[in-house]
Design a protein around this motif. Sequence first.
Motif, short mmCIF file in Angstrom:
data_model
loop_
_atom_site.label_atom_id
_atom_site.label_comp_id
_atom_site.label_asym_id
_atom_site.label_seq_id
_atom_site.Cartn_x
_atom_site.Cartn_y
_atom_site.Cartn_z
N GLY A 77 0.81 -1.15 -0.05
CA GLY A 77 0.04 -0.03 0.04
C GLY A 77 0.79 1.25 -0.13
N ASP A 78 1.90 1.36 0.69
CA ASP A 78 2.69 2.37 0.68
C ASP A 78 3.48 2.54 -0.53
N SER A 79 4.00 1.63 -1.07
CA SER A 79 4.80 1.88 -2.21
C SER A 79 3.57 2.32 -3.57
N GLU A 80 2.28 2.17 -3.51
CA GLU A 80 1.28 2.68 -4.38
C GLU A 80 1.34 4.24 -3.99
N GLU A 81 1.06 4.45 -3.10
CA GLU A 81 0.94 6.09 -2.68
C GLU A 81 2.38 6.77 -3.11
N GLN A 131 -4.29 5.94 -14.09
CA GLN A 131 -5.06 4.75 -14.70
C GLN A 131 -4.22 3.60 -15.12
N ALA A 132 -3.20 3.90 -15.89
CA ALA A 132 -2.20 2.98 -16.35
C ALA A 132 -1.49 2.42 -15.11
N LEU A 133 -1.36 3.30 -13.95
CA LEU A 133 -0.37 2.71 -12.69
C LEU A 133 -1.47 1.86 -12.06
N GLU A 134 -2.68 1.91 -12.08
CA GLU A 134 -3.76 1.16 -11.47
C GLU A 134 -3.78 -0.09 -11.99
N GLU A 181 -1.49 -1.51 -14.03
CA GLU A 181 -0.12 -2.49 -13.76
C GLU A 181 -0.20 -2.86 -12.32
N THR A 182 -0.68 -2.15 -11.51
CA THR A 182 -0.70 -2.64 -9.96
C THR A 182 -1.78 -3.86 -10.01
N ALA A 183 -3.01 -3.82 -10.52
CA ALA A 183 -3.62 -4.94 -10.57
C ALA A 183 -3.30 -6.08 -11.27
N SER A 184 -2.74 -5.91 -12.43
CA SER A 184 -1.93 -7.00 -13.06
C SER A 184 -0.82 -7.74 -12.22
N ALA A 185 -0.06 -6.89 -11.58
CA ALA A 185 0.87 -7.53 -10.75
C ALA A 185 0.34 -8.10 -9.31
N ARG A 186 -0.93 -7.64 -8.86
CA ARG A 186 -1.49 -8.39 -7.86
C ARG A 186 -2.16 -9.67 -8.32
N GLU A 187 -2.77 -9.70 -9.51
CA GLU A 187 -3.22 -11.14 -9.91
C GLU A 187 -2.08 -12.02 -10.46
N LEU A 188 -1.10 -11.63 -10.74
CA LEU A 188 0.28 -12.44 -10.97
C LEU A 188 0.56 -13.10 -9.50
N GLU A 189 0.78 -12.26 -8.52
CA GLU A 189 0.97 -12.67 -7.29
C GLU A 189 -0.03 -13.56 -6.63
#
Length: 376
Positions: free
Chosen positions: A207-211, A241-244, A246-254
């Motif tokens: 969460g901190d890294s996203e902020e 929007q692009a960051l969101e 990318e973050t969602a894709s990384a979360r799905e991969l995890e």
Amino acid sequence: LFDALPPLASASLKAKVNVKEEDDETRHTEKKRKFDDDDDDEEEKLKGVGVKSSVSSMDDRLEKLSKHVEKKFLTCSRAFLELVSKPEHASALERKHGKKILLVMRRAMATHFPQSSEEYLLSFSSKKETATIFCNLFDAIEELRENGIVGKNVKVTAEMIAWELYCRTMREIAASEDSFTLNASTKRLRKAFEEAPKRKKEEDSEGDSEEVMKRKLETEIEENEHIPKEEKEEALKCALQALEAETASARELEEMHSKIREALIDCLAVAESSMRTKMWAKSIVDQLFDFVEKLLVSHDYDVFNQTQKERIVSLLQKVKANANKTSSSSKAGVDWVSDFDKHSKNFSKSESVSVRGSVGGERTKDGRGDGKFGER
């Protein structure tokens, strides 16, 4: 005129009757055809949507399978297997159907996995057909993936690895009836442990890294001189929007990687449970757990989180406890000791009997010398 009137009247009446009979017959035929069509539809629904139909398209059939596979697993899984494996149906599949095929398989897997090792072994021994269906489904989807119908991106690859562990490796461990088959499956499991995806170190502070990334984007766009002032707000919106995404894709991969780790531990649990009923498998399973224990101790192997490590350690303790039970026959029950271990202690205490006749062995009756064959 009187002679002509009756034939005309009867002819018109007969024509009316004929018209009515034709209408009744047509109405009855249409009703019967409609009834037969309804029966055919119901029969096709019961048989599944794997049968080729000119009315429903491939997309409709895949959508029906994804909706009903959780409630009617056997019927839908057979229809899905027929759809993706038989050439007359598989030839109609295209790359656009890849996502729906994966959705059906994902929901089918969710009906049975993950589950405890005892439940899997019990269901496997009573319903071997289910394990065979999953294995055949995975083989068919893997072939579609090689043909380019199913995608080969990172997320699909990770999901396929987890499915392979459940559909192939776990099935081979549970179904192995000789040491050769079990040894081959445990070797593949060792390789899967070595190639397991590592955990991210910044996983706890996600969460901190996203902020931090959002603030960094805002600062970069604000300080960028090439972007006009009236367009900076729109540029920031697109960047966020692009960051969101990318973050969602990384979360799905995890999440996919986490499923791989859980599948590895489930395979270990099945190996430990099957060892209790197969004494010949004990040495192979012991070597597998020794290998996993060395991996956990190594410093550069950061794959499992604390909860997963505790689960592996509990399995290791069970294997070591079973090894301690079988090490000494005095501490173990009859079920845990082989015939060799059971009787070796008695054989070691018995006196040795020599086949060779000893000096002065005549007239002896203890099995030595000539006395065994009677006096001369």
